[in-house]
Design a protein around this motif. Structure first.
Motif, PDB file in Angstrom:
ATOM      1  N   SER A   1      -6.170   4.151  -3.469  1.00  0.00           N
ATOM      2  CA  SER A   1      -7.409   3.486  -3.042  1.00  0.00           C
ATOM      3  C   SER A   1      -8.110   2.823  -4.226  1.00  0.00           C
ATOM      4  O   SER A   1      -8.539   1.668  -4.148  1.00  0.00           O
ATOM      5  CB  SER A   1      -8.342   4.519  -2.396  1.00  0.00           C
ATOM      6  OG  SER A   1      -9.642   4.013  -2.241  1.00  0.00           O
TER       7      SER A   1
ATOM      8  N   VAL B   1       0.877   4.142  -2.947  1.00  0.00           N
ATOM      9  CA  VAL B   1       0.642   5.560  -2.637  1.00  0.00           C
ATOM     10  C   VAL B   1       1.735   6.418  -3.261  1.00  0.00           C
ATOM     11  O   VAL B   1       1.463   7.457  -3.872  1.00  0.00           O
ATOM     12  CB  VAL B   1       0.577   5.787  -1.107  1.00  0.00           C
ATOM     13  CG1 VAL B   1       0.608   7.293  -0.790  1.00  0.00           C
ATOM     14  CG2 VAL B   1      -0.684   5.169  -0.522  1.00  0.00           C
TER      15      VAL B   1
ATOM     16  N   VAL C   1      -6.540   2.920   3.313  1.00  0.00           N
ATOM     17  CA  VAL C   1      -5.173   3.248   2.869  1.00  0.00           C
ATOM     18  C   VAL C   1      -4.472   4.084   3.940  1.00  0.00           C
ATOM     19  O   VAL C   1      -3.331   3.805   4.332  1.00  0.00           O
ATOM     20  CB  VAL C   1      -5.198   4.019   1.527  1.00  0.00           C
ATOM     21  CG1 VAL C   1      -3.790   4.516   1.164  1.00  0.00           C
ATOM     22  CG2 VAL C   1      -5.731   3.128   0.409  1.00  0.00           C
ATOM     23  N   THR C   2      -5.171   5.104   4.419  1.00  0.00           N
ATOM     24  CA  THR C   2      -4.605   5.974   5.462  1.00  0.00           C
ATOM     25  C   THR C   2      -4.251   5.173   6.712  1.00  0.00           C
ATOM     26  O   THR C   2      -3.192   5.361   7.314  1.00  0.00           O
ATOM     27  CB  THR C   2      -5.619   7.079   5.817  1.00  0.00           C
ATOM     28  OG1 THR C   2      -5.954   7.812   4.622  1.00  0.00           O
ATOM     29  CG2 THR C   2      -5.043   8.037   6.853  1.00  0.00           C
TER      30      THR C   2
ATOM     31  N   THR D   1       0.835  -1.196   0.000  1.00  0.00           N
ATOM     32  CA  THR D   1       0.000   0.000   0.000  1.00  0.00           C
ATOM     33  C   THR D   1       0.873   1.251   0.000  1.00  0.00           C
ATOM     34  O   THR D   1       0.620   2.211  -0.747  1.00  0.00           O
ATOM     35  CB  THR D   1      -0.924   0.008   1.234  1.00  0.00           C
ATOM     36  OG1 THR D   1      -1.768  -1.141   1.187  1.00  0.00           O
ATOM     37  CG2 THR D   1      -1.783   1.262   1.268  1.00  0.00           C
TER      38      THR D   1
ATOM     39  N   ARG E   1       1.692  14.786   3.316  1.00  0.00           N
ATOM     40  CA  ARG E   1       0.700  15.140   2.285  1.00  0.00           C
ATOM     41  C   ARG E   1       0.898  16.592   1.872  1.00  0.00           C
ATOM     42  O   ARG E   1       0.988  17.478   2.710  1.00  0.00           O
ATOM     43  CB  ARG E   1      -0.716  14.938   2.810  1.00  0.00           C
ATOM     44  CG  ARG E   1      -1.069  13.481   3.062  1.00  0.00           C
ATOM     45  CD  ARG E   1      -2.564  13.341   3.207  1.00  0.00           C
ATOM     46  NE  ARG E   1      -2.956  11.984   3.564  1.00  0.00           N
ATOM     47  CZ  ARG E   1      -4.203  11.540   3.512  1.00  0.00           C
ATOM     48  NH1 ARG E   1      -5.170  12.327   3.129  1.00  0.00           N
ATOM     49  NH2 ARG E   1      -4.480  10.300   3.855  1.00  0.00           N
TER      50      ARG E   1
ATOM     51  N   SER F   1     -10.958   1.250   0.519  1.00  0.00           N
ATOM     52  CA  SER F   1     -11.369   2.622   0.781  1.00  0.00           C
ATOM     53  C   SER F   1     -10.162   3.500   1.101  1.00  0.00           C
ATOM     54  O   SER F   1      -9.106   3.012   1.530  1.00  0.00           O
ATOM     55  CB  SER F   1     -12.349   2.668   1.953  1.00  0.00           C
ATOM     56  OG  SER F   1     -11.696   2.290   3.155  1.00  0.00           O
ATOM     57  N   GLN F   2     -10.339   4.815   0.896  1.00  0.00           N
ATOM     58  CA  GLN F   2      -9.250   5.738   1.201  1.00  0.00           C
ATOM     59  C   GLN F   2      -8.910   5.729   2.696  1.00  0.00           C
ATOM     60  O   GLN F   2      -7.722   5.760   3.051  1.00  0.00           O
ATOM     61  CB  GLN F   2      -9.603   7.152   0.736  1.00  0.00           C
ATOM     62  CG  GLN F   2      -8.424   8.113   0.812  1.00  0.00           C
ATOM     63  CD  GLN F   2      -8.688   9.416   0.103  1.00  0.00           C
ATOM     64  OE1 GLN F   2      -9.448   9.478  -0.849  1.00  0.00           O
ATOM     65  NE2 GLN F   2      -8.066  10.490   0.571  1.00  0.00           N
TER      66      GLN F   2
ATOM     67  N   SER G   1      -0.828   9.760  -4.641  1.00  0.00           N
ATOM     68  CA  SER G   1      -2.145  10.143  -4.147  1.00  0.00           C
ATOM     69  C   SER G   1      -2.749   9.014  -3.324  1.00  0.00           C
ATOM     70  O   SER G   1      -2.678   7.852  -3.728  1.00  0.00           O
ATOM     71  CB  SER G   1      -3.067  10.482  -5.328  1.00  0.00           C
ATOM     72  OG  SER G   1      -4.418  10.466  -4.956  1.00  0.00           O
ATOM     73  N   PHE G   2      -3.346   9.348  -2.194  1.00  0.00           N
ATOM     74  CA  PHE G   2      -4.037   8.350  -1.381  1.00  0.00           C
ATOM     75  C   PHE G   2      -5.310   7.875  -2.095  1.00  0.00           C
ATOM     76  O   PHE G   2      -5.638   6.690  -2.064  1.00  0.00           O
ATOM     77  CB  PHE G   2      -4.403   8.944  -0.017  1.00  0.00           C
ATOM     78  CG  PHE G   2      -3.277   8.893   0.982  1.00  0.00           C
ATOM     79  CD1 PHE G   2      -3.385   8.121   2.131  1.00  0.00           C
ATOM     80  CD2 PHE G   2      -2.104   9.618   0.797  1.00  0.00           C
ATOM     81  CE1 PHE G   2      -2.347   8.061   3.058  1.00  0.00           C
ATOM     82  CE2 PHE G   2      -1.069   9.582   1.699  1.00  0.00           C
ATOM     83  CZ  PHE G   2      -1.188   8.796   2.838  1.00  0.00           C
ATOM     84  N   SER G   3      -6.026   8.803  -2.752  1.00  0.00           N
ATOM     85  CA  SER G   3      -7.285   8.433  -3.419  1.00  0.00           C
ATOM     86  C   SER G   3      -7.036   7.545  -4.634  1.00  0.00           C
ATOM     87  O   SER G   3      -7.762   6.577  -4.871  1.00  0.00           O
ATOM     88  CB  SER G   3      -8.059   9.691  -3.840  1.00  0.00           C
ATOM     89  OG  SER G   3      -7.290  10.486  -4.724  1.00  0.00           O
ATOM     90  N   LYS G   4      -5.979   7.832  -5.415  1.00  0.00           N
ATOM     91  CA  LYS G   4      -5.666   6.999  -6.579  1.00  0.00           C
ATOM     92  C   LYS G   4      -5.175   5.621  -6.139  1.00  0.00           C
ATOM     93  O   LYS G   4      -5.470   4.613  -6.787  1.00  0.00           O
ATOM     94  CB  LYS G   4      -4.614   7.684  -7.456  1.00  0.00           C
ATOM     95  CG  LYS G   4      -5.160   8.893  -8.214  1.00  0.00           C
ATOM     96  CD  LYS G   4      -4.079   9.522  -9.083  1.00  0.00           C
ATOM     97  CE  LYS G   4      -4.625  10.735  -9.840  1.00  0.00           C
ATOM     98  NZ  LYS G   4      -3.590  11.388 -10.659  1.00  0.00           N
TER      99      LYS G   4
END
Length: 299
Positions: A24, A14, A34-35, A10, A52, A30-31, A19-22
């Motif tokens: 994901s 990232v 990932v976080t 993961t 970030r 889910s985002q 990007s965390f969303s990409k």
């Protein structure tokens, strides 16, 4: 102690996606998950790894060192899996399930590149999107390329290419066609149940056009049959024979002047193609190479 590679993977995704969303979307989680995994890594290592920023993410000094180590581990795992796949692939065929437009008009342009990755035979099964999704979920297909987003649990869906459905004929049409002009045409339609027909019906309903009042002279079961039916229709300037199909299906005929397209005034019929595969195979480097190749392929 970090006992599995999932959280490090993961972390690598990232950084690669910035990007965390990409990340994901690529991992199919889910985002917040990932976080949470990045936070777990940082807690275990007692170090801040990622900062970030507005334009993405940045590695800290400690993060850079962890990144180098994680890459080495990933390479070792990938090499081991590739060796195993070379053995397995002597006995299996990679199967891609594809909807009609993609299978007949898009895949032929990229199939040789996919074969280089697979290093074995590829079988393409052309079917409607719903059947493809079911077969990917049932592990009968390795990968699905669909034109209808039929979402089901256990699968990852990646947005791929954009498609536009266009009105066309073998008779030259006005550049823009009014909705009232649609009733003057003879129509070749896709069969009931096809995603193309459903999308067209929804668009016409929104425009206040009644498909039931069309002069439908034939219904066919594939985009190829639609194109051939129009090509063989008599040229009639007063009542042209028309249909609506993906622009990908008629590109060559449009360029050669054998077919002509027109825009419906005030409306564009667009859709997205999707790549789908099992969530449990999101860590499969063999499959991900093919997915990455497809995502880079833009027409």
């Amino acid at each position: 102690m970090i006992k599995d590679f999932t959280k490090l993977e993961t972390f690598l995704v990232v950084i690669k996606e910035k990007s965390f969303s990409k990340a994901s979307a690529k991992l199919g989680i889910s985002q917040p998950a990932v976080t949470q995994q990045i936070k777990y890594l940082e807690e275990q290592l007692d170090a801040k790894l990622i900062e970030r920023k507005k334009n993405g993410v940045k590695l800290t000094k400690e993060g850079e060192e962890v990144y180098k180590i994680a890459q080495k581990i990933a390479k070792c795992i990938q090499n081991a899996e590739q060796d195993l796949l070379k053995v397995i692939n002597k006995q299996i065929t990679f199967i891609i399930g594809s909807s009609f437009t993609i299978g007949n008009y898009i895949l032929p342009q990229i199939i040789n590149e996919i074969k280089k990755i697979v290093e074995n035979d590829i079988l393409i099964k052309v079917d409607v999107s719903e059947n493809i999704v079911d077969n990917v979920l049932g592990k009968k297909f390795d990968l699905g390329l669909i034109e209808s987003p039929i979402f089901k649990e256990g699968l990852i869906y990646r947005e791929w290419m954009e498609d536009e459905l266009v009105l066309f004929s073998n008779t030259k049409l006005p550049r823009y066609v009014r909705t009232e002009d649609l009733y003057k045409f003879n129509w070749i339609c896709r069969e009931e149940g096809s995603h193309t027909r459903k999308l067209v019906a929804e668009t016409f309903e929104k425009l206040g056009v009644s498909c039931k009042k069309f002069n439908v002279i034939g219904e066919v079961s594939s985009s190829t049959a639609v194109v051939n039916s129009i090509l063989r229709s008599p040229v009639n300037k007063e009542h042209p024979t028309v249909s609506i199909i993906s622009r990908y299906a008629i590109e060559d005929e449009l360029q050669s002047g054998r077919l002509f397209e027109a825009k419906i005034k005030g409306e564009k019929i667009k859709r997205k193609f999707y790549i789908t595969y099992l969530k449990e195979r999101r860590n499969d480097p063999f499959l991900m190479k093919i997915v990455d190749l497809l995502l880079k392929f833009k027409k």
